[in-house]
Design a protein around this motif. Sequence first.
Motif, PDB file in Angstrom:
ATOM      1  N   ILE A 152       0.861  -1.193   0.000  1.00 53.32           N
ATOM      2  CA  ILE A 152       0.000   0.000   0.000  1.00 53.32           C
ATOM      3  C   ILE A 152       0.897   1.244   0.000  1.00 53.32           C
ATOM      4  CG2 ILE A 152      -1.539   1.360   1.514  1.00 53.32           C
ATOM      5  CD1 ILE A 152      -3.065  -0.929   0.511  1.00 53.32           C
ATOM      6  N   GLN A 153       0.623   2.184  -0.888  1.00 51.61           N
ATOM      7  CA  GLN A 153       1.410   3.427  -0.847  1.00 51.61           C
ATOM      8  C   GLN A 153       0.851   4.371   0.215  1.00 51.61           C
ATOM      9  OE1 GLN A 153       1.395   6.074  -4.243  1.00 51.61           O
ATOM     10  NE2 GLN A 153       3.080   7.288  -3.395  1.00 51.61           N
ATOM     11  N   VAL A 154       1.732   4.936   1.011  1.00 47.78           N
ATOM     12  CA  VAL A 154       1.333   5.872   2.064  1.00 47.78           C
ATOM     13  C   VAL A 154       1.919   7.247   1.751  1.00 47.78           C
ATOM     14  CG1 VAL A 154       1.307   6.353   4.532  1.00 47.78           C
ATOM     15  CG2 VAL A 154       1.521   3.998   3.740  1.00 47.78           C
ATOM     16  N   ALA A 213       2.955   0.242   8.301  1.00 46.43           N
ATOM     17  CA  ALA A 213       3.394  -1.149   8.135  1.00 46.43           C
ATOM     18  C   ALA A 213       2.811  -2.012   9.247  1.00 46.43           C
ATOM     19  CB  ALA A 213       4.922  -1.236   8.148  1.00 46.43           C
ATOM     20  N   LEU A 214       2.619  -1.409  10.422  1.00 46.08           N
ATOM     21  CA  LEU A 214       2.088  -2.182  11.539  1.00 46.08           C
ATOM     22  C   LEU A 214       0.562  -2.241  11.491  1.00 46.08           C
ATOM     23  CD1 LEU A 214       4.707  -1.088  14.195  1.00 46.08           C
ATOM     24  CD2 LEU A 214       4.451  -3.363  13.177  1.00 46.08           C
ATOM     25  N   ALA A 215       0.009  -1.961  10.314  1.00 47.09           N
ATOM     26  CA  ALA A 215      -1.427  -2.138  10.091  1.00 47.09           C
ATOM     27  C   ALA A 215      -1.677  -2.862   8.769  1.00 47.09           C
ATOM     28  CB  ALA A 215      -2.138  -0.785  10.068  1.00 47.09           C
ATOM     29  N   MET A 247       8.190  -3.232   5.898  1.00 45.14           N
ATOM     30  CA  MET A 247       7.513  -4.528   5.960  1.00 45.14           C
ATOM     31  C   MET A 247       7.479  -5.055   7.382  1.00 45.14           C
ATOM     32  SD  MET A 247       9.579  -5.710   2.641  1.00 45.14           S
ATOM     33  CE  MET A 247      10.887  -4.657   3.175  1.00 45.14           C
ATOM     34  N   ALA A 248       6.274  -5.390   7.844  1.00 46.73           N
ATOM     35  CA  ALA A 248       6.144  -5.994   9.169  1.00 46.73           C
ATOM     36  C   ALA A 248       6.323  -7.508   9.054  1.00 46.73           C
ATOM     37  CB  ALA A 248       4.786  -5.661   9.765  1.00 46.73           C
ATOM     38  N   PHE A 249       6.641  -8.149  10.143  1.00 47.61           N
ATOM     39  CA  PHE A 249       6.964  -9.585  10.161  1.00 47.61           C
ATOM     40  C   PHE A 249       8.142  -9.838   9.223  1.00 47.61           C
ATOM     41  CE2 PHE A 249       2.448  -8.936  10.926  1.00 47.61           C
ATOM     42  CZ  PHE A 249       2.239  -9.590  12.136  1.00 47.61           C
ATOM     43  N   LEU A 416       4.025   2.157  19.434  1.00 41.53           N
ATOM     44  CA  LEU A 416       3.914   1.093  18.433  1.00 41.53           C
ATOM     45  C   LEU A 416       4.569  -0.195  18.921  1.00 41.53           C
ATOM     46  CD1 LEU A 416       4.696   2.840  15.030  1.00 41.53           C
ATOM     47  CD2 LEU A 416       2.483   2.047  15.866  1.00 41.53           C
ATOM     48  N   ARG A 417       5.590  -0.041  19.761  1.00 35.64           N
ATOM     49  CA  ARG A 417       6.271  -1.223  20.317  1.00 35.64           C
ATOM     50  C   ARG A 417       5.421  -1.879  21.396  1.00 35.64           C
ATOM     51  NH1 ARG A 417       8.447   1.663  16.408  1.00 35.64           N
ATOM     52  NH2 ARG A 417      10.371   0.693  15.713  1.00 35.64           N
ATOM     53  N   ARG A 418       4.546  -1.117  22.007  1.00 37.96           N
ATOM     54  CA  ARG A 418       3.736  -1.641  23.105  1.00 37.96           C
ATOM     55  C   ARG A 418       2.383  -2.165  22.624  1.00 37.96           C
ATOM     56  NH1 ARG A 418       1.991   1.461  27.055  1.00 37.96           N
ATOM     57  NH2 ARG A 418       1.677   3.308  25.764  1.00 37.96           N
ATOM     58  N   PHE A 419       1.979  -1.753  21.418  1.00 38.21           N
ATOM     59  CA  PHE A 419       0.657  -2.110  20.919  1.00 38.21           C
ATOM     60  C   PHE A 419       0.783  -3.059  19.720  1.00 38.21           C
ATOM     61  CE2 PHE A 419      -0.807   2.502  22.139  1.00 38.21           C
ATOM     62  CZ  PHE A 419      -0.726   2.184  23.502  1.00 38.21           C
ATOM     63  N   GLY A 420       1.149  -4.302  19.997  1.00 35.00           N
ATOM     64  CA  GLY A 420       1.252  -5.270  18.908  1.00 35.00           C
ATOM     65  C   GLY A 420       2.461  -5.059  18.026  1.00 35.00           C
ATOM     66  N   GLY A 421       3.512  -4.546  18.608  1.00 39.46           N
ATOM     67  CA  GLY A 421       4.760  -4.352  17.859  1.00 39.46           C
ATOM     68  C   GLY A 421       5.330  -5.702  17.442  1.00 39.46           C
ATOM     69  N   VAL A 422       6.008  -5.715  16.332  1.00 36.51           N
ATOM     70  CA  VAL A 422       6.527  -6.974  15.806  1.00 36.51           C
ATOM     71  C   VAL A 422       7.758  -6.635  14.965  1.00 36.51           C
ATOM     72  CG1 VAL A 422       5.129  -6.923  13.688  1.00 36.51           C
ATOM     73  CG2 VAL A 422       5.760  -9.126  14.683  1.00 36.51           C
ATOM     74  N   ALA A 423       8.597  -7.638  14.725  1.00 40.78           N
ATOM     75  CA  ALA A 423       9.792  -7.409  13.902  1.00 40.78           C
ATOM     76  C   ALA A 423       9.396  -6.747  12.586  1.00 40.78           C
ATOM     77  CB  ALA A 423      10.492  -8.741  13.623  1.00 40.78           C
ATOM     78  N   HIS A 424      10.087  -5.684  12.227  1.00 40.04           N
ATOM     79  CA  HIS A 424       9.818  -5.064  10.931  1.00 40.04           C
ATOM     80  C   HIS A 424      11.076  -4.390  10.394  1.00 40.04           C
ATOM     81  CE1 HIS A 424       8.877  -1.924  13.907  1.00 40.04           C
ATOM     82  NE2 HIS A 424       9.001  -1.007  12.953  1.00 40.04           N
TER      83      HIS A 424
END
Length: 459
Positions: A152-154, A213-215, A247-249, A416-424
């Motif tokens: 998705i372009q942001v 990316a985290l969405a 990219m997330a994950f 963002l790290r506290r609310f479902g943060g993940v490797a990205h």
Amino acid sequence: MTQRIVDILHEVEPRENIEVDGWIQTVRTSKSVTFFEIGDGSCIQNLQAVASVELSNYDALQKVQTGSAVHIVGKLVASPAKGQKWELHISEMNVLGTVDEDYPLQKKRHSFEFLRTVAHVRPRARTFGAVFRVRHALQMAVHRFFDDRGFIQVHTPIITGSDCEGAGQMFRVTTLDMNAPPRHDGSIDYSQDFFGKETSLTVSGQLEGEIFALAFKNIYTFGPTFRAENSHTARHAAEFWMIEPEMAFCDLSRDQQVAEDFIKYIVTQVLERCSDDIDFFDQWIDKGLREKLESLVNSSFETLPYTEAVSLLEKSKQKFEYPIKWGLDLQSEHERFLTEQLIQKPVFVIDYPRDIKAFYMRLNDDEKTVAAMDLLVPKVGEIIGGSQREERIDVLDAQLQYFDLSPVDYWWYRDLRRFGGVAHAGFGLGFERALMYITGMQNIRDVIPFSRTPGSADF
Ligand code: 4AD
Ligand code: MG
């Protein structure tokens, strides 16, 4: 209906009543005919239009000069001349825009330095026609690559309150009166400024990109970025465009893989869609360019940890203007020596020392280096900078402290790290650096329509 010259030149059969609009590139008269070369920006070739003495306004046409805008109707016939399939026998020719005597583009070759001073007519010069067609094709290829893969372009903001790279190279944005700014305790009171705080032009859309990316998992940005670095080099501009996928994950090695696929894709697209322009660059600007690009597409890029890169440079016995040792940033002379001489192809240098990279990069287990990657390519040096981002809140906080940055300013980045943060992970490709690599043009000013560099913001 008028046709573009690129389409006329691809006609398969002779045809009557071809109409064309364009600008005269050259005029040549011999005996009872006059040859006009017409260009319209649609391709590197010009269309040769031939006026014969029978034409009712033939005498008037003798005064027509290079640079004039014309409308021509004629018959497309096989050309007896070498190097062109067709020529247009003029049945009607009208001059729609005349040219004053001081038209800067003459038949001789002009230097690129001179052409920068006449950027209002520069796009009509052959080399720049090719540059800006390739620039267009390249940006379309960027969108195609990501769109095909579900990114998705942001549109990240151009005016921002945060310094992503932390290098202190931001242009301030303000509406305060520079002669009499409001003050508070001796310093300027930015609470009275337009946004109620200090703001600047963005150096990167990455931090906001991470939010998306985290969405959406995979996103990219493609926009102008601004850096007030006082670098007088052929590779730095104060305003340049950057493409930043996030990219997330995703870890560093997948990040590198996407970067490699991306570069190969956009190069392939330009080779396919701007083949004649690439041949032109190969012939006039950078001999061997096509082969270089084709071999890039077919090679696999190397990966070299920073620590190894430094020891290779130290062992090389090469004399550098800036000596290199572990802990120092690679200068462009080091980057180019690595990719041009030692590795001889594009190379990812990874795992740079923590101290010379941005706060957001993920700390490696050695606690001395971060999961960064720079892609270096021959002749240009760094074309991509990227990294895996620090997703661990405690380590991020330690990084902020280490770089003397305020956790308050980065409150949403921390959240963002506290609310479902993940490797990205993600990277930034300098659009103009990519263009330089693909066209062989050696100065960034010559791949930007109207460049902004220290001391220069004309047009
Ligand atoms: O390495 P940089 O500073 O990385 C970033 O901005 C990260 N936020 C990217 C990311 O991870 N999302 O810049 C990225 C690229 C460089 O590799 C270079 O190609 C280009 O941007 N670049 C410039 N191009 C022209 N003129 C300048 N002054 C440039 N500075 C960087
Ligand atoms: Mg960089």
